[in-house]
Design a protein around this motif. Structure first.
Motif, mmCIF file in Angstrom:
data_model
loop_
_atom_site.group_PDB
_atom_site.id
_atom_site.type_symbol
_atom_site.label_atom_id
_atom_site.label_comp_id
_atom_site.label_asym_id
_atom_site.label_seq_id
_atom_site.Cartn_x
_atom_site.Cartn_y
_atom_site.Cartn_z
ATOM 1 N N VAL A 45 0.835 -1.206 0.000
ATOM 2 C CA VAL A 45 0.000 0.000 0.000
ATOM 3 C C VAL A 45 0.870 1.256 0.000
ATOM 4 O O VAL A 45 0.636 2.194 -0.765
ATOM 5 C CB VAL A 45 -0.942 -0.009 1.227
ATOM 6 C CG1 VAL A 45 -1.731 1.301 1.293
ATOM 7 C CG2 VAL A 45 -1.884 -1.193 1.161
ATOM 8 N N VAL A 46 1.888 1.274 0.867
ATOM 9 C CA VAL A 46 2.754 2.453 0.992
ATOM 10 C C VAL A 46 3.534 2.692 -0.299
ATOM 11 O O VAL A 46 3.829 3.845 -0.650
ATOM 12 C CB VAL A 46 3.703 2.291 2.187
ATOM 13 C CG1 VAL A 46 4.694 3.453 2.261
ATOM 14 C CG2 VAL A 46 2.913 2.207 3.483
ATOM 15 N N LEU A 47 3.847 1.644 -1.018
ATOM 16 C CA LEU A 47 4.562 1.791 -2.279
ATOM 17 C C LEU A 47 3.769 2.669 -3.254
ATOM 18 O O LEU A 47 4.328 3.556 -3.911
ATOM 19 C CB LEU A 47 4.816 0.407 -2.884
ATOM 20 C CG LEU A 47 5.809 0.321 -4.047
ATOM 21 C CD1 LEU A 47 7.180 0.811 -3.617
ATOM 22 C CD2 LEU A 47 5.895 -1.128 -4.547
ATOM 23 N N ALA A 85 15.665 2.676 -1.181
ATOM 24 C CA ALA A 85 14.401 3.063 -1.826
ATOM 25 C C ALA A 85 14.026 4.533 -1.642
ATOM 26 O O ALA A 85 13.601 5.191 -2.607
ATOM 27 C CB ALA A 85 13.275 2.155 -1.343
ATOM 28 N N PRO A 86 14.133 5.111 -0.446
ATOM 29 C CA PRO A 86 13.715 6.520 -0.285
ATOM 30 C C PRO A 86 14.526 7.504 -1.127
ATOM 31 O O PRO A 86 14.068 8.629 -1.369
ATOM 32 C CB PRO A 86 13.938 6.789 1.216
ATOM 33 C CG PRO A 86 13.915 5.447 1.860
ATOM 34 C CD PRO A 86 14.513 4.520 0.852
ATOM 35 N N GLY A 137 8.664 7.216 2.044
ATOM 36 C CA GLY A 137 9.876 6.476 1.717
ATOM 37 C C GLY A 137 10.437 5.721 2.904
ATOM 38 O O GLY A 137 10.763 4.539 2.812
ATOM 39 N N TRP A 138 10.538 6.401 4.057
ATOM 40 C CA TRP A 138 11.093 5.744 5.242
ATOM 41 C C TRP A 138 10.103 4.789 5.880
ATOM 42 O O TRP A 138 10.494 3.817 6.552
ATOM 43 C CB TRP A 138 11.586 6.778 6.240
ATOM 44 C CG TRP A 138 12.822 7.455 5.756
ATOM 45 C CD1 TRP A 138 12.977 8.760 5.393
ATOM 46 C CD2 TRP A 138 14.099 6.832 5.534
ATOM 47 N NE1 TRP A 138 14.251 8.996 4.958
ATOM 48 C CE2 TRP A 138 14.978 7.841 5.039
ATOM 49 C CE3 TRP A 138 14.590 5.535 5.701
ATOM 50 C CZ2 TRP A 138 16.303 7.575 4.711
ATOM 51 C CZ3 TRP A 138 15.912 5.268 5.375
ATOM 52 C CH2 TRP A 138 16.761 6.280 4.889
ATOM 53 N N LEU A 169 8.218 2.894 4.039
ATOM 54 C CA LEU A 169 8.470 1.734 3.183
ATOM 55 C C LEU A 169 9.667 0.942 3.710
ATOM 56 O O LEU A 169 9.609 -0.293 3.838
ATOM 57 C CB LEU A 169 8.739 2.227 1.756
ATOM 58 C CG LEU A 169 8.809 1.203 0.627
ATOM 59 C CD1 LEU A 169 7.465 0.575 0.392
ATOM 60 C CD2 LEU A 169 9.306 1.888 -0.645
ATOM 61 N N THR A 170 10.733 1.636 4.044
ATOM 62 C CA THR A 170 11.938 0.982 4.548
ATOM 63 C C THR A 170 11.680 0.295 5.888
ATOM 64 O O THR A 170 12.075 -0.856 6.104
ATOM 65 C CB THR A 170 13.072 2.019 4.706
ATOM 66 O OG1 THR A 170 13.343 2.611 3.446
ATOM 67 C CG2 THR A 170 14.327 1.354 5.245
ATOM 68 N N LEU A 171 11.010 1.008 6.801
ATOM 69 C CA LEU A 171 10.749 0.456 8.129
ATOM 70 C C LEU A 171 9.911 -0.817 8.051
ATOM 71 O O LEU A 171 10.241 -1.835 8.691
ATOM 72 C CB LEU A 171 10.032 1.498 8.990
ATOM 73 C CG LEU A 171 9.588 1.021 10.381
ATOM 74 C CD1 LEU A 171 10.788 0.620 11.226
ATOM 75 C CD2 LEU A 171 8.764 2.091 11.085
ATOM 76 N N LEU A 172 8.829 -0.779 7.279
ATOM 77 C CA LEU A 172 7.963 -1.955 7.178
ATOM 78 C C LEU A 172 8.710 -3.138 6.576
ATOM 79 O O LEU A 172 8.577 -4.283 7.049
ATOM 80 C CB LEU A 172 6.732 -1.618 6.330
ATOM 81 C CG LEU A 172 5.745 -0.622 6.942
ATOM 82 C CD1 LEU A 172 4.628 -0.313 5.951
ATOM 83 C CD2 LEU A 172 5.155 -1.163 8.242
ATOM 84 N N ALA A 173 9.488 -2.882 5.542
ATOM 85 C CA ALA A 173 10.241 -3.966 4.918
ATOM 86 C C ALA A 173 11.245 -4.574 5.890
ATOM 87 O O ALA A 173 11.397 -5.802 5.969
ATOM 88 C CB ALA A 173 10.959 -3.449 3.672
#
Length: 401
Positions: free
Chosen positions: A34-36, A96-97, A167-168, A170-174
């Motif tokens: 979703v965040v993507l 990614a960010p 962006g962050w 996305l990184t945190l969830l991954a």
């Protein structure tokens, strides 16, 4: 109904590890999806079409890699299969960010190829951990927890993205999902049961285990995935048509709640009491009945009824596939199941969307349920015709000249 079976399976350490770490891995991963989209449309300033292309590339990469990842689990084991993912995925998501759209598109394609195969893993671990008579409640519990992760992960992702950086987030969830995979790798629970009796070594490839019953399960997978994906679209279209978009979240929660209840009820039933075909039929019929929802609340209740068959159908597919595939090849088989599930999910939006654009959301839901029924029926008829052909061939072969 025997709800005590849930207490029994919870005593198995491998079940607790698979269910809990699976939930911790799946929920953030659902949020990543979703965040993507929010990141592409928001921070990168791209269109929804561009976000759709990125999601499609990622989904195709996962579908292509899924059977191979499953086979590697069969042949190399859990640790050696996941090690490249645990090394490379954090690098991709930390970067990614800072990436533009096209660079992110390429990275997400690689991420899809290396994604942790959570669904294959948890199914294998659960099936290997419990004896045959406890597989149904164990798989039902896994389906219920997955349903909760599906509802909780995106909610957490949206809350973080809105109040922080997409962006962050996305990184945190991954990284949260990858951390759960690291924990599972350290524990390294067995992927096959200790008392396994089959002699297949898992290296024979798809030809060694593909059969008529397996193909039927794959067709059933497409049918259920098509129905669920079409229902997603139907819920959005129905609430918009009723000028009640505020009810969208309520409908989805009730639909998911029905699935949770249905999954728990299914797991409490003895093996053989309810087969895969009646469950898919129930899912198709109740989905089509959603077209009778004349008010937002009536529609919500009908979707709750349809939800009762969601988790049971998914659990029954896994249960059946686990029965007809040798244990040493389950990873590859579940990988292919994931690919067929992706196929069914990809088929629904254009087909159902076309119907809804021309004839309204009611006919769209009817077509969704009917198509699921037809696909499941085709698989069942094909299996029976194939069995008759084999019997006829064998009968001709035994006749005297």
């Amino acid at each position: 109904m025997n709800f005590r079976s849930y207490a029994v399976i919870w005593r198995y350490p491998a079940v607790r590890q698979a269910v809990l770490l699976g939930a911790l891995g799946k929920a953030p991963w659902f949020g990543v999806m979703v965040v993507l989209t929010l990141h592409v449309v928001g921070d990168l300033g791209q269109s929804y079409a561009s976000a759709g292309v990125l999601s499609a590339v990622f989904t195709i990469a996962v579908a292509v890699a899924s059977p191979l990842r499953g086979r590697l689990l069969d042949t190399l084991g859990l640790r050696r299969t996941l090690l490249p993912s645990l090394i490379l995925l954090p690098i991709g998501f930390v970067a990614a960010p800072f990436l533009g759209y096209w660079a992110l598109l390429g990275v997400m394609a690689g991420v899809g190829l290396l994604a942790v195969p959570w669904f294959v893993l948890t199914r294998q671990l659960v099936l290997a951990a419990v004896p045959g008579e406890l597989r149904r409640p164990a798989l039902a519990l896994d389906s219920v927890v997955t349903e909760m992760a599906f509802m909780g992960g995106p909610t957490l992702g949206i809350l973080l993205a809105v109040n922080w950086s997409t962006g962050w987030t996305l990184t945190l969830l991954a990284l949260l999902s990858i951390t759960a995979a690291v924990a599972l790798t350290i524990i390294n629970p067995p992927l096959v049961s200790e008392g396994r009796t089959d002699t297949v070594d898992g290296r024979g490839g798809i030809r060694s285990w593909l059969s008529g019953p397996v193909i039927t399960v794959f067709v059933a997978t497409v049918a259920v995935a098509f129905t669920l994906s079409g229902t997603d679209l139907g819920i959005v279209a129905a609430t918009r048509a009723m000028d009640s978009t505020v009810m969208l979240a309520v409908v989805i929660i009730v639909w998911g709640g029905g699935s949770l209840i249905g999954g728990l009820l299914f797991g409490s039933l003895p093996r053989g009491s309810v087969g895969l075909t009646p469950l898919i039929a129930g899912l198709g019929v109740t989905t089509a009945l959603g077209a009778l929802g004349w008010t937002p609340w009536a529609f919500t209740l009908l979707m709750g009824l349809a939800g009762l068959f969601c988790a049971p159908s998914l659990a029954a597919i896994t249960e059946r596939l686990g029965e007809v595939v040798p244990e040493a090849s389950r990873g590859e088989a579940f990988g292919w199941q994931g690919t067929f599930s992706t196929l069914g999910s990809a088929m629904a939006p254009p087909v159902v969307g076309f119907v809804m654009d021309g004839q309204g959301w009611q006919l769209g839901l009817i077509v969704t349920g009917a198509t699921g029924l037809i696909l499941a029926g085709v698989g069942l008829v094909s299996l029976r015709l194939g069995r008759r052909g084999v019997r006829a061939f064998r009968a001709r072969g035994t006749r005297p000249a």
